[in-house]
Design a protein around this motif. Sequence first.
Motif, PDB file in Angstrom:
ATOM      1  N   UNK A  14      -0.600  11.025  -3.733  1.00 27.46           N
ATOM      2  CA  UNK A  14      -0.340  11.853  -2.555  1.00 27.46           C
ATOM      3  C   UNK A  14       0.318  13.178  -2.957  1.00 27.46           C
ATOM      4  N   UNK A  15       1.229  13.117  -3.918  1.00 26.87           N
ATOM      5  CA  UNK A  15       1.931  14.332  -4.345  1.00 26.87           C
ATOM      6  C   UNK A  15       0.952  15.341  -4.944  1.00 26.87           C
ATOM      7  N   UNK A  16       0.005  14.854  -5.744  1.00 24.55           N
ATOM      8  CA  UNK A  16      -0.925  15.778  -6.417  1.00 24.55           C
ATOM      9  C   UNK A  16      -2.217  15.995  -5.626  1.00 24.55           C
ATOM     10  N   UNK A  17      -2.255  15.565  -4.362  1.00 24.87           N
ATOM     11  CA  UNK A  17      -3.383  15.817  -3.455  1.00 24.87           C
ATOM     12  C   UNK A  17      -4.675  15.114  -3.856  1.00 24.87           C
ATOM     13  N   UNK A  18      -4.568  14.057  -4.657  1.00 21.46           N
ATOM     14  CA  UNK A  18      -5.768  13.280  -4.965  1.00 21.46           C
ATOM     15  C   UNK A  18      -6.240  12.529  -3.728  1.00 21.46           C
ATOM     16  N   UNK A  19      -5.308  12.142  -2.885  1.00 22.07           N
ATOM     17  CA  UNK A  19      -5.604  11.531  -1.589  1.00 22.07           C
ATOM     18  C   UNK A  19      -4.746  12.220  -0.538  1.00 22.07           C
ATOM     19  N   UNK A  20      -5.107  12.054   0.729  1.00 26.36           N
ATOM     20  CA  UNK A  20      -4.392  12.680   1.833  1.00 26.36           C
ATOM     21  C   UNK A  20      -3.684  11.622   2.673  1.00 26.36           C
ATOM     22  N   UNK A  21      -2.526  11.955   3.266  1.00 31.19           N
ATOM     23  CA  UNK A  21      -1.806  10.976   4.083  1.00 31.19           C
ATOM     24  C   UNK A  21      -2.583  10.605   5.339  1.00 31.19           C
ATOM     25  N   UNK A  22      -2.410   9.364   5.770  1.00 33.72           N
ATOM     26  CA  UNK A  22      -3.045   8.907   7.012  1.00 33.72           C
ATOM     27  C   UNK A  22      -2.334   9.501   8.223  1.00 33.72           C
ATOM     28  N   UNK A  23      -1.052   9.650   8.122  1.00 39.16           N
ATOM     29  CA  UNK A  23      -0.281  10.310   9.177  1.00 39.16           C
ATOM     30  C   UNK A  23       0.836  11.130   8.553  1.00 39.16           C
ATOM     31  N   UNK A  24       1.339  12.104   9.280  1.00 42.36           N
ATOM     32  CA  UNK A  24       2.367  12.983   8.754  1.00 42.36           C
ATOM     33  C   UNK A  24       1.780  14.076   7.876  1.00 42.36           C
ATOM     34  N   UNK A  25       2.652  14.823   7.196  1.00 46.31           N
ATOM     35  CA  UNK A  25       2.188  15.951   6.376  1.00 46.31           C
ATOM     36  C   UNK A  25       2.999  16.056   5.091  1.00 46.31           C
ATOM     37  N   UNK A  26       2.364  16.663   4.078  1.00 41.72           N
ATOM     38  CA  UNK A  26       3.008  16.922   2.791  1.00 41.72           C
ATOM     39  C   UNK A  26       2.878  18.415   2.500  1.00 41.72           C
ATOM     40  N   UNK A  27       3.982  19.070   2.268  1.00 38.54           N
ATOM     41  CA  UNK A  27       3.974  20.506   1.982  1.00 38.54           C
ATOM     42  C   UNK A  27       4.318  20.743   0.514  1.00 38.54           C
ATOM     43  N   UNK A  28       3.539  21.615  -0.110  1.00 38.76           N
ATOM     44  CA  UNK A  28       3.746  21.947  -1.521  1.00 38.76           C
ATOM     45  C   UNK A  28       3.879  23.457  -1.663  1.00 38.76           C
ATOM     46  N   UNK A  29       4.664  23.891  -2.632  1.00 39.69           N
ATOM     47  CA  UNK A  29       4.782  25.314  -2.923  1.00 39.69           C
ATOM     48  C   UNK A  29       3.425  25.824  -3.416  1.00 39.69           C
ATOM     49  N   UNK A  30       3.044  27.016  -2.959  1.00 41.90           N
ATOM     50  CA  UNK A  30       1.713  27.544  -3.280  1.00 41.90           C
ATOM     51  C   UNK A  30       1.494  27.737  -4.773  1.00 41.90           C
ATOM     52  N   UNK A  31       2.557  28.019  -5.524  1.00 40.01           N
ATOM     53  CA  UNK A  31       2.429  28.277  -6.965  1.00 40.01           C
ATOM     54  C   UNK A  31       2.683  27.033  -7.813  1.00 40.01           C
ATOM     55  N   UNK A  32       2.841  25.887  -7.158  1.00 41.48           N
ATOM     56  CA  UNK A  32       3.199  24.666  -7.889  1.00 41.48           C
ATOM     57  C   UNK A  32       2.082  24.234  -8.838  1.00 41.48           C
ATOM     58  N   UNK A  33       2.439  24.016 -10.121  1.00 35.34           N
ATOM     59  CA  UNK A  33       1.530  23.441 -11.115  1.00 35.34           C
ATOM     60  C   UNK A  33       2.058  22.055 -11.486  1.00 35.34           C
ATOM     61  N   UNK A  34       1.174  21.062 -11.418  1.00 35.35           N
ATOM     62  CA  UNK A  34       1.571  19.678 -11.676  1.00 35.35           C
ATOM     63  C   UNK A  34       0.940  19.195 -12.973  1.00 35.35           C
ATOM     64  N   UNK A  35       1.761  18.596 -13.826  1.00 41.37           N
ATOM     65  CA  UNK A  35       1.270  17.927 -15.027  1.00 41.37           C
ATOM     66  C   UNK A  35       1.312  16.433 -14.808  1.00 41.37           C
TER      67      UNK A  35
END
Length: 624
Positions: A437-458
Amino acid sequence: INAEYMGHLILSHRQTSNLDKNTMPPKKNNNSKAKGGSKNASKTASKSSTTAKNDTKALMDSYRNATGVLESQPRALDVKIGGFSMTAYGKELIKDTMIELTIGRRYGLLGSNGSGKSQFLKCLGNREVPIPDHIDLFLLEHEAPPTEMTAVEMVLEFAEAEKQRLETQADEILEDDPESPLLQEIYNRLEELDPDTLETNATLLLVGLGFTQELLAKHTKDLSGGWRMRVALARALFIRPTLLLLDEPTNHLDLEACVWLEQYLATYNRCLIIVSHSQDFLNNVCTHIIHLNEKGQLVQYTGNYDRYVKTKAELEVNQMKRYEKEQADIKHIKSFIASCGTYANLVRQAQSKQKILDKMEAAGLTEKVQTGRSYTFRFTPAEPLPPPVVSFHGVGFSYSGDMKDSLYTKVDLGIDMDSRIAIVGPNGAGKSTLLKLICEQIQPTEGSIRRHLDLMIGRYHQHSNDSLDPKKNVLEFVRDSFPDNKKEEQEWRQLVGKYGISGARQTQVIGTLSDGMKSRIAFCMMALRCPHLLLLDEPTNHLDMESIDGLAEAINEFNGGMVLVSHDFRLIDQVAKEIWVCEDHAITRWKGDIRSYKESLIKKAQRQKAKNNDMENKFKVIQL
């Protein structure tokens, strides 16, 4: 799981057996014959499948060669093999050493990545060295196959086959040597496989490994690979072979199951060889340590891991003192010989001193201590981002899309650049799902997840090694993965070398590397992407102790955030500042550190063991 459910489960199992024999493990009967064409066809197909698998396994193991001579008595329970050497892919991994295995000892096998630990276990498991036939062994290498049987039925099938093997072995020994001490050991093991308690004990064993009522009812074909690996582990633990070989058995377990397995193996009274990267596990299970050192020698130490570290350090200090004294003596003698020149009255003294040198060299000089290489890789420093870089708002998730089946609901949490979070909890509770969910591989069924636009995830996950191209060598793969990064070959070599991949291994085909070496490549790739946030899902599964320490140091030096899922208590203790528990459809913060969490799991396991003993006694009364 209570006594009422246990009785219901076993009664249902027996009723199912009467209705549909095809779903039960086959029982051998000398007087029985095949019934029906479909059964014959099924047996033929099964036999062909087994033959194909054996042929494939033989082909895969053909790259390995081993030699050794049995030095123990053929009927002895202990095994001693001298002159043991082993090569793999043309490289000599173990050189002219001794294998000594004693009943009642539990050995922890240590060595750096690529040193040959897994190959050694496979060599023993395939009987490529002269292990006596009466020594039954089991190598946990693959998960149980997907079948129409449940986990309990699969364990019972394995136990039935083992029971018949022991009975046959006892008959053979009675004919050859009725006074053999092996007979008592066989009779003791047959008593452990008492038909009246088989189903109860098999179920309790699987419950200890984390199986729920729902999982116990499923066919193994409907279980994931991780759960089928637990079935395979349960089969090995249930029959309790004379020689049990386990290669990273905790890799597919959650922390609670790790604690249970740790306590179970700590009382294993036969012979165990285990490869594990967990210091806690080795400390609480092992009575001896076998170190596969840089020279390809198997060196044995008495005691657990902490005792091994202390003993090895003391021996190395003493060895270094002897080495320095010898070198000083040699330097002094050579200096005296050189000073004698051609003076007639001193030539005889010089000759006498030279004889002393010759005798020292003939007896063997003390070697300088070779310290193992430490890995000090670093993640690329991240550009600062304002908090929060990731925030959850009323998040709920269900793979089916129906919140009745949700893993968790109403999750509100935040992750910043200074976060050091370890997520713990039972398997299937949603730990890895949270990372997805954090890396947007899947999306939440309810609610929302906000990420910084410049965020790079390893991200490192349990299948990261599978994404490496097995046909390319290390340098080719890393260089080709970053075509815009213009570096000279020597610069690439230096970069890859920081992760413990040096020398000829840099030009070795990835498919021939050990899993530990592949993991190092994955970390190298992750660092080159310059992430702000590290998501690590079981990163220690294939790493040796030195690499885990190097990883911990790199995480602590990193100026970005980290979220970790791991069953390694020591790594969590080294790097985590917060513990999040993923359990019971919720994610909560643990008020304490990982040590206090482990203590709570131990107490829970002890309470469960007491309940299981009480349940087993009640069930015996019901049977009577």
